[in-house]
Design an enzyme around this catalytic site. Structure first.
Site, mmCIF file in Angstrom:
data_model
loop_
_atom_site.group_PDB
_atom_site.id
_atom_site.type_symbol
_atom_site.label_atom_id
_atom_site.label_comp_id
_atom_site.label_asym_id
_atom_site.label_seq_id
_atom_site.Cartn_x
_atom_site.Cartn_y
_atom_site.Cartn_z
ATOM 1 N N GLN A 90 -1.995 -2.369 -6.636
ATOM 2 C CA GLN A 90 -1.000 -1.788 -5.732
ATOM 3 C C GLN A 90 0.063 -1.022 -6.527
ATOM 4 O OE1 GLN A 90 -1.271 -1.881 -2.410
ATOM 5 N NE2 GLN A 90 0.638 -0.794 -2.054
ATOM 6 N N LYS A 121 -4.131 -5.705 3.577
ATOM 7 C CA LYS A 121 -5.426 -5.337 3.002
ATOM 8 C C LYS A 121 -6.325 -6.563 2.929
ATOM 9 C CE LYS A 121 -3.580 -1.380 0.545
ATOM 10 N NZ LYS A 121 -2.943 -0.818 -0.649
ATOM 11 N N ASP A 164 -9.744 2.861 -4.771
ATOM 12 C CA ASP A 164 -8.667 3.812 -4.462
ATOM 13 C C ASP A 164 -9.112 5.241 -4.756
ATOM 14 O OD1 ASP A 164 -6.235 2.884 -3.400
ATOM 15 O OD2 ASP A 164 -5.620 2.007 -5.316
HETATM 16 N N1 GUN Z 1 0.779 2.284 -2.763
HETATM 17 C C1 GUN Z 1 0.959 3.060 -1.663
HETATM 18 N N2 GUN Z 1 -0.214 3.559 -1.243
HETATM 19 C C2 GUN Z 1 -1.156 3.097 -2.095
HETATM 20 C C3 GUN Z 1 -2.560 3.260 -2.175
HETATM 21 O O1 GUN Z 1 -3.197 3.969 -1.381
HETATM 22 N N3 GUN Z 1 -3.176 2.603 -3.178
HETATM 23 C C4 GUN Z 1 -2.496 1.853 -4.073
HETATM 24 N N4 GUN Z 1 -3.181 1.254 -5.045
HETATM 25 N N5 GUN Z 1 -1.186 1.674 -4.030
HETATM 26 C C5 GUN Z 1 -0.524 2.300 -3.045
#
Ligand code: GUN
Length: 300
Positions: free
Chosen positions: A99, A55, A122
């Site tokens: 995350q 990311k 998100d």
């Molecule tokens: N863990 C797995 N997929 C995601 C996501 O799309 N966002 C976040 N914050 N954590 C994740």
């Protein structure tokens, strides 16, 4: 036998990232503004570390600022909430992503609700979920947004399509259903308690599978010509011990029946991070009252 068109999410995501980068450059030139994404990782979950690194890398590649915040696996909920409060106040940070999953001493709902709604890239905050449900200006969760882009690229206008969403999670299933409804589809949400799942699937013109069960959906569950979006990422054992990634759809049988299908890997996966960048860009514009330009993948 007919063979489905393979929807190349990897290539589509690369084009989308290129367009986002062009828009970010314009934002910098016109407004002296560089969107900033803060990614918070608590603990050392190996998969999460890879996601977080990617990311950050892709945000920087698109010309954005990326801020990585790491807290130890022993961090308390109060410590994490303090960090989020700081990021909420920081004008260099337009988007905040914590995350998931979080260590068990931390309540993920409390954390998600602490993120400023405007910075919730998100789209997991209940206010953003509610805005999506009532048709307001929401931050849309990245994976469903990516799925929708692939569907519109393939089908065009989705009005009137029978869409079946397999899975009812807050992260994918529910927002996906809300998005498809907004596009005027006739939407069914099917899940682990659905009676005769195969019959429900056979009705679909659009099938989005997001249940996390390896190869659950078989080719004979599909209507000929259906567009299949496979969100699942499951590792199954192989004789060499390395394992192999497969989706929630049994690809080899589905490809004989579907009109189009996303592969795993290389389908939905790359779209998720591209849409995170898109949300960060959108959040930066909205927070400053800058009109949000339409971002669409660059022509090939
Ligand atoms: N863990 C797995 N997929 C995601 C996501 O799309 N966002 C976040 N914050 N954590 C994740």
């Amino acid at each position: 036998m007919a063979t489905a068109t393979i929807i190349d999410g990897k290539r589509f995501a690369a084009r989308l990232r290129a367009d986002i980068a062009a828009q970010v450059a314009r934002l910098r030139a016109d407004y002296d503004l560089i969107p900033g994404l803060a990614v918070v990782l608590v603990g050392e979950n190996p998969a999460s570390q890879i996601y977080v690194r990617n990311k950050g890398l892709q945000a920087r590649e698109a010309g954005m600022n990326s801020f990585e915040h790491r807290l130890p696996a022993t961090a308390t909920q109060a410590e994490l909430l303090t960090r989020i409060a700081e990021l909420n106040q920081d004008p260099a940070v337009d988007g905040i992503l914590v995350q998931l999953p979080l260590p068990k001493q931390i309540d993920p709902e409390a954390v998600i609700e602490a993120i400023a709604v405007a910075k919730d890239v998100d789209g997991f905050h209940p206010l953003n979920a509610g805005l999506l449900a009532v048709g307001g200006t929401a931050m849309i969760p990245c994976t469903p947004l990516g799925c929708l882009m692939l569907l519109k690229d393939r089908i065009g206008d989705l009005a009137g399509q029978r869409a079946v969403v397999l899975g009812r999670s807050n992260i994918v299933g529910k927002p996906m259903a809300a998005l498809l409804l907004r596009e005027h589809c006739t939407v069914t949400i099917a899940h682990s308690r659905t009676r005769d799942l195969a019959d429900e699937c056979r009705r679909a013109d659009i099938l989005v599978a997001a249940v996390g069960k390896a190869q659950l959906v078989k080719g004979d569950w599909l209507k000929p010509g259906v567009t299949v979006i496979d969100v699942g990422i499951n590792r199954i054992p192989t004789p060499d011990g390395k394992g192999r990634l497969v989706g929630d759809v049994e690809f080899d049988s589905a490809v004989e029946v579907a009109g189009a299908i996303t592969p795993v890997p290389g389908g939905v996966g790359p779209m998720t991070i591209a849409c995170l960048l898109l949300n960060t860009f959108t959040a930066a514009c909205r927070q400053r009252g800058i009109p949000v330009p339409e971002v669409r993948p660059a022509a090939e």
